[in-house]
Design an enzyme around this catalytic site. Structure first.
Site, PDB file in Angstrom:
ATOM      1  N   ASP A   1       0.817  -1.207   0.000  1.00 57.15           N
ATOM      2  CA  ASP A   1       0.000   0.000   0.000  1.00 57.15           C
ATOM      3  C   ASP A   1       0.853   1.261   0.000  1.00 57.15           C
ATOM      4  OD1 ASP A   1      -2.627   1.388   0.439  1.00 57.15           O
ATOM      5  OD2 ASP A   1      -1.650   1.974   2.304  1.00 57.15           O
TER       6      ASP A   1
ATOM      7  N   GLU B   1       1.260  -0.486  -5.095  1.00 60.21           N
ATOM      8  CA  GLU B   1       0.328   0.605  -5.379  1.00 60.21           C
ATOM      9  C   GLU B   1       1.186   1.869  -5.447  1.00 60.21           C
ATOM     10  OE1 GLU B   1      -3.268   3.334  -3.662  1.00 60.21           O
ATOM     11  OE2 GLU B   1      -1.795   2.411  -2.338  1.00 60.21           O
TER      12      GLU B   1
END
Length: 640
Positions: free
Chosen positions: A317, A370
């Site tokens: 993330d 990401e």
């Protein structure tokens, strides 16, 4: 060995200490935390914790009435800052915390950073537990190399465990890992997804954080059961041939009093300089990536989920927030690196080390970043100068595509470059195309809610969007609810609206996604060359007036080539001519306008024989019917 007690039990060797302090330890979960062991013929629990700024540490829990003075730890002689103790006659299921007095006399009560189980929130104590599990997923584990490969179809269903489905008789009750397994596994099988990605399942205290504010990095969330219950969920998915990806958050952590923040009264895990240690967007704290012991914590944590929980990959993330020192900061709020640049050099080296370790230890998994910027080489090997991830989310494709589809079809002819631009950079990385949870919250509307037009057009547009996504180069990720046209925005504390599947438009979306997954998995041209330019070819992007684009997807064999035609307007086009790669008879194998998808049924039932009529720069062409707001996929027939 502990000072003052040379016979005391320790799990640490001198080499462990060396690796820990060098930032290279990969298995700290075997050392730190609580472990039920036998020592001198007595069964008890060994506790160890890193707290270099503490002057006193003890274990408090139900077993000693939370007495701060009854069970002190001893600090190791080697200046590692590690405290240890063996407590006889304590074991699995004991709740505990560390009572810490720092060098300034400040008193803290902290959960165990390496605990495998925590109390169910809002309670915050750690629980003595283990990760022992008799796995029965050997068939998957021995063959997953082919399932996770870059030349394999990877279609990911993104799931938030708390809100995917709730107890129908009590909507406030979250399902357990076991109940989720009973419902999720057959559903994912039926829909045809190859992988599930769980939004963070690590222990998190605050439900509205969706799991992204983690206090227990080594523990599956106790909201849904024990670590073994979670492992059983993974096992059932594996037994069904479904891979499991986990959302991993090494970018920040919350300031909860029982968590990592100011763990021993000092800035232990977080960077002491707020310009590097505080995240203004999420009001959370950033790991001190330059501290070797913190690097060992994160390196070990990445490997823990692959080792003990059999995860098939990690989606990392907020990588962009880690890579740039000026991320979400104004001038004067950040400090350049030693070369005067904005890149966080410690993060770059850490991500490289983690990816190298992951692929060395588990070469049949994937790490997925990401990362929303043009940082070079995110999904390129470390030995070529890259960060070493297996894949990267294609955020530019997602933004351009949604912006295009939100437009009224009458104006799409002015914005066709939004769709075609992606291939300018599509093969610079190994891209995954995400339509994730971030696109259906905070007033952004659901996917079908973004689509223009009346009800029929909105659902046709969504089928067209999914068709474009699945036929574009790259792997796929779709957030739960999108696959049946969830009409409301996602809510973290409410079940998806499963009753919508009683209605034809939603049934049609689900049937379309199921068919696209099957098409994706059955046609090698859709996945064999997803990350190289020779797997994609534009046929025509010039028909802006009709907003029709055509392209080809190619596999390892020419006869596998597929032709894709997208009509971005609600006007059907009869007798529409396109150039084809070779002479032959072309068969329609997918049509998003099919009646079983809630479409109008316009298409091409019979094979389409090519003609010696030059078109789109090719000597052969075919004429076909193009449905309104529809996508069709054509394949040359074997008889040709």
């Amino acid at each position: 060995m502990q000072s003052g007690n040379p016979e005391a039990y320790s799990r640490f060797t001198d080499f462990d200490i060396y690796l820990f302090r060098a930032g290279k330890h990969q298995r700290l979960y075997e050392k730190f935390g609580s472990h039920v062991v036998e020592h001198n013929g007595v069964v008890g629990t060994y506790f160890s914790v890193w707290a270099p700024s503490a002057r006193y540490v003890s274990v408090i829990g139900n077993f000693n009435g939370w007495n701060k003075g009854s069970h002190p730890l001893a600090v190791r002689w080697d200046s590692s800052g590690i405290w240890e103790v063996f407590i006889p006659n304590t074991g699995r299921g004991e709740t505990y915390k560390y009572f810490i007095v720092n060098e300034n006399g400040r008193e803290l009560e902290k959960g165990d950073p390496y605990a495998h189980l925590w109390e169910v929130p809002p309670h915050t104590a750690s629980v003595v537990w283990d990760t022992y599990y008799e796995w029965n997923d050997q068939e998957w584990m021995t063959t997953r190399k082919e399932k996770n490969a870059l030349n394999a179809p990877i279609s990911v269903y993104e799931v938030h465990l708390s809100s995917w489905r709730r107890d129908p008789s009590d909507p406030d009750r979250e399902l357990s890992y076991g109940e989720i397994a009973d419902a999720l596994v057959p559903y994912v099988q039926e829909m045809g997804f190859t992988h599930v990605e769980f939004m963070p399942i690590m222990q998190y205290p605050y439900a509205p954080s969706w799991g992204y504010q983690i206090t227990g990095y080594y523990a599956p969330s106790s909201r849904f059961g024990t670590p073994q219950d979670f492992m059983a969920l993974v096992e059932k998915l594996h037994q069904a041939g479904i891979g499991v990806l986990l959302d991993w958050v090494p970018s920040h952590f919350p300031g909860d009093a029982h968590g990592l923040y100011e763990f021993d009264g000092s800035h232990l895990y977080e960077h002491p300089d707020p310009r590097k240690g505080y995240h203004p967007d999420w009001k959370s704290y950033i790991f001190n990536y330059s501290r070797p012991e913190v690097r060992s914590f994160l390196l070990s944590n990445a490997l823990f989920w692959l080792d003990r929980c059999h995860a098939d990959g990690l989606r990392v993330d907020a990588v962009a927030s880690m890579l740039y020192l000026d991320y979400s900061r104004n001038a004067g709020e950040w400090e350049p690196n030693m070369f005067g640049g904005r890149e966080n050099l410690e993060v770059i080296s850490l991500l490289k080390e983690i990816n190298e370790a992951v692929y060395s230890e588990f070469p049949d998994v994937q790490t997925i970043a990401e990362e929303s910027t043009a940082f070079p080489g995110v999904s390129r090997p470390v030995f070529t100068g890259g960060l070493g991830f297996g894949m990267k989310w294609m955020m530019g494709w997602m933004n351009d595509t949604l912006r295009y589809f939100e437009r009224d079809p009458a104006f799409r002819k002015f914005h066709q470059d939004n769709l075609t631009f992606s291939t300018v950079y599509a093969f610079t990385e190994n891209f995954m195309l995400p339509l994730s949870h971030d696109e259906v919250v905070y007033g952004k509307q659901s996917l079908v809610g973004k689509m223009p037009g009346d009800e029929w057009q909105r659902f046709a547009n969504l089928r067209l969007l999914f068709s474009y996504m699945f036929t574009h180069s790259g792997s796929k990720l779709l957030f739960m609810g999108g696959e049946f046209g969830q009409t409301s925005e996602w809510k973290f504390d409410t079940s998806l609206d499963w009753h919508l599947l009683e209605f034809a438009p939603h049934k049609g979306i689900a049937a379309c996604v199921k068919a696209l997954n099957q098409l994706y998995k059955n046609e090698p041209a859709m996945y064999e060359r997803s990350y190289t330019a020779d797997g994609f070819e534009w046929i025509d992007t010039s028909d802006r007036e009709n907003s029709i684009i055509t392209y080809a997807r190619k596999g390892d064999r020419p006869e596998e080539t597929l032709l894709i035609v997208l009509n971005m307007t609600p006007v059907p086009r009869a007798d529409y001519r396109i150039g084809v790669p070779s002479a032959g008879s072309y068969q329609e194998i997918f049509n998003s306008d099919a009646k079983e998808f809630y479409g109008s049924g316009i298409g091409n039932q019979e094979p389409l024989a090519s003609e010696e009529s030059a078109w789109h720069g090719r000597p052969q062409s075919i004429r076909l019917n193009v449905p309104p707001l529809g996508a069709i996929v054509l394949k040359i027939s074997a008889e040709s």
